[in-house]
Design a protein around this motif. Structure first.
Motif, short mmCIF file in Angstrom:
data_model
loop_
_atom_site.label_atom_id
_atom_site.label_comp_id
_atom_site.label_asym_id
_atom_site.label_seq_id
_atom_site.Cartn_x
_atom_site.Cartn_y
_atom_site.Cartn_z
N UNK A 1 3.53 -3.03 0.30
CA UNK A 1 3.16 -4.39 -0.12
C UNK A 1 2.44 -5.16 0.98
N UNK A 2 2.50 -4.66 2.22
CA UNK A 2 1.85 -5.36 3.33
C UNK A 2 0.43 -4.86 3.59
N UNK A 3 0.11 -3.68 3.08
CA UNK A 3 -1.17 -3.05 3.43
C UNK A 3 -2.35 -3.91 2.99
N UNK B 1 4.77 -1.96 13.14
CA UNK B 1 6.11 -2.50 13.36
C UNK B 1 6.50 -3.47 12.25
N UNK B 2 7.79 -3.78 12.12
CA UNK B 2 8.21 -4.80 11.16
C UNK B 2 7.54 -6.15 11.41
N UNK C 1 -3.00 6.03 7.76
CA UNK C 1 -1.93 7.04 7.82
C UNK C 1 -0.72 6.45 7.11
N UNK C 2 -0.86 6.27 5.81
CA UNK C 2 0.11 5.50 5.04
C UNK C 2 1.08 6.41 4.30
N UNK D 1 -5.74 0.36 12.65
CA UNK D 1 -4.91 1.54 12.42
C UNK D 1 -3.66 1.14 11.63
N UNK D 2 -3.48 1.74 10.46
CA UNK D 2 -2.33 1.45 9.61
C UNK D 2 -1.41 2.66 9.59
N UNK D 3 -0.15 2.46 10.01
CA UNK D 3 0.80 3.56 10.19
C UNK D 3 1.78 3.64 9.02
N UNK D 4 2.50 4.78 8.88
CA UNK D 4 3.41 4.96 7.73
C UNK D 4 4.52 3.92 7.64
#
Length: 374
Positions: free
Chosen positions: A265-267, A228-229, A283-284, A257-260
């Motif tokens: 820049x936040x990853x 989410x934002x 899942x970027x 879990x990292x979503x699209x």
């Protein structure tokens, strides 16, 4: 005439009936008195899966009503876009709220798409009511609800479910309305909680400190979803706080879990060296190579499962080979793009504990099935 049920003890019939669907349980209950007694016994209903998608129509409410008191663990499936399905799910949750003291576990699972702009108030209000009366609830899994969860629900869980052991709130929505303050109150009210799933924005330094308190019960799993934002804007938590938490709970594992929807820049701000990441799902929409190399460098001793969804490239293959060489404790690797043969060879050679993998050397029809290592 000998009734069919008299040929087998009730305990044996109950064991058989416990494997039947709701519709079939209803059918066997109508065969004879002995079968009816077995079909409505607590042994049949202790662990129950009810699908409101296909099974609800034609089920006699009195039959189900008799059995509600016997349900200890319930997995409830429904389709939010179908009015009869969600109405049945709502009615069942409300009925359980009136008779829920024995309920120990609840898992809700939605199938299909939810209607546009649907907030799911009917379902969430029913869950809210249930949590207000299920004082013995141990496990609550809301990961597969497509509706925004909020502070009101979390505070109700904190107030009504003091015996809670696991709670999953890391569902697939693009809005996170659960604040760290509510999580703190939950931890204070549920001292035996040992498994927690959250959106990253629901976590804070104070929450990590609360989990690390000396009198806290052993904490086993923290599942974090970043999509989410609010997750993208979340400030990194101090490495010292993560280190203190891991020291207090040496067996702690973190699922990340990292979503699209997470901006590129936040990853790298989300990935932190001191987090004991055991499961990583990437899942970027942007760069995957950097996060893979970061994981190989900083999670080499803790990483047990890795899932990657990215476009095939030689750079990705090289990063996977480097990770295989460093992460000897890896048990699962699932990459949903075609890889070169040397990638498969690397994981086989360097990961002796590997139990399953999805590493395809050529395109195959979906869904891709994993290979299990004997």
């Amino acid at each position: 005439m000998v009734e069919p049920g008299e040929q087998l003890p009730q305990e044996v019939l109950a064991l058989i009936f416990s494997h039947l669907s709701l519709r079939d349980r209803t059918a066997v209950a109508g065969v004879c008195r002995a079968w009816a007694a077995a079909a409505t016994s607590s042994a049949v209903w202790h662990d129950t899966n009810i699908s409101c998608d296909s099974e609800w129509e034609g089920i006699l409410p009195p039959f189900l009503s008799v059995c509600l008191d016997h349900i200890h663990n319930l997995q409830l499936e429904f389709e939010p876009s179908r009015k009869p399905s969600r109405q049945a799910a709502t009615e069942l949750l409300i009925a359980l709220a009136d008779r829920a003291p024995g309920l120990r576990g609840l898992s809700l699972e939605c199938h299909g798409d939810k209607p546009l702009f649907d907030a799911g108030r009917d379902i969430l209000d029913a869950v809210h009511a249930l949590c207000g009366t299920a004082s013995e609830l141990r496990h609550l899994d809301l990961r597969r609800l497509p509706f925004t969860l909020d502070d009101t629900l979390v505070l109700q869980v904190a107030c009504g479910c003091p015996e809670l052991r696991s709670l999953f709130l890391d569902n697939h929505t693009l809005v996170d309305s659960v604040g760290p303050g509510s999580v703190l109150k939950l931890l204070a009210a549920c001292p035996r909680l040992r498994t927690l799933g959250l959106h990253l924005a629901s976590l804070s330094h104070a929450v990590l400190d609360a989990l690390a308190e000396p009198d806290r019960a052993p904490f086993a799993l923290l599942a974090l979803r970043c999509a989410s934002p609010e997750d993208a804007r979340a400030s990194p938590l101090p490495d010292q706080a993560w280190a203190a938490l891991h020291c207090r709970h040496p067996g702690l594992t973190v699922e990340l879990e990292l979503e699209p929807a997470l901006p590129a820049e936040s990853v790298m701000r989300v990935l932190q060296p001191a987090v004991p990441v055991a499961t990583l799902r990437l899942n970027l929409s942007g760069d995957t190579i950097g996060p893979l190399r970061f994981a190989a460098c900083h999670y080499a001793t803790t990483l047990r499962a890795l899932e990657v969804r990215a476009s095939a490239s030689s750079e990705l293959d090289t990063a996977l080979e480097e990770l295989a060489a460093l992460c000897a404790g890896l048990r699962e690797i699932h990459c949903f793009c075609v890889v070169r043969t040397s990638v498969l060879d690397a994981f086989r050679a360097h990961c002796p504990r590997l139990r399953s993998y999805t590493l395809k050397l050529k395109r195959e029809p979906h869904p891709w099935r994993p290979t299990f290592v004997r």
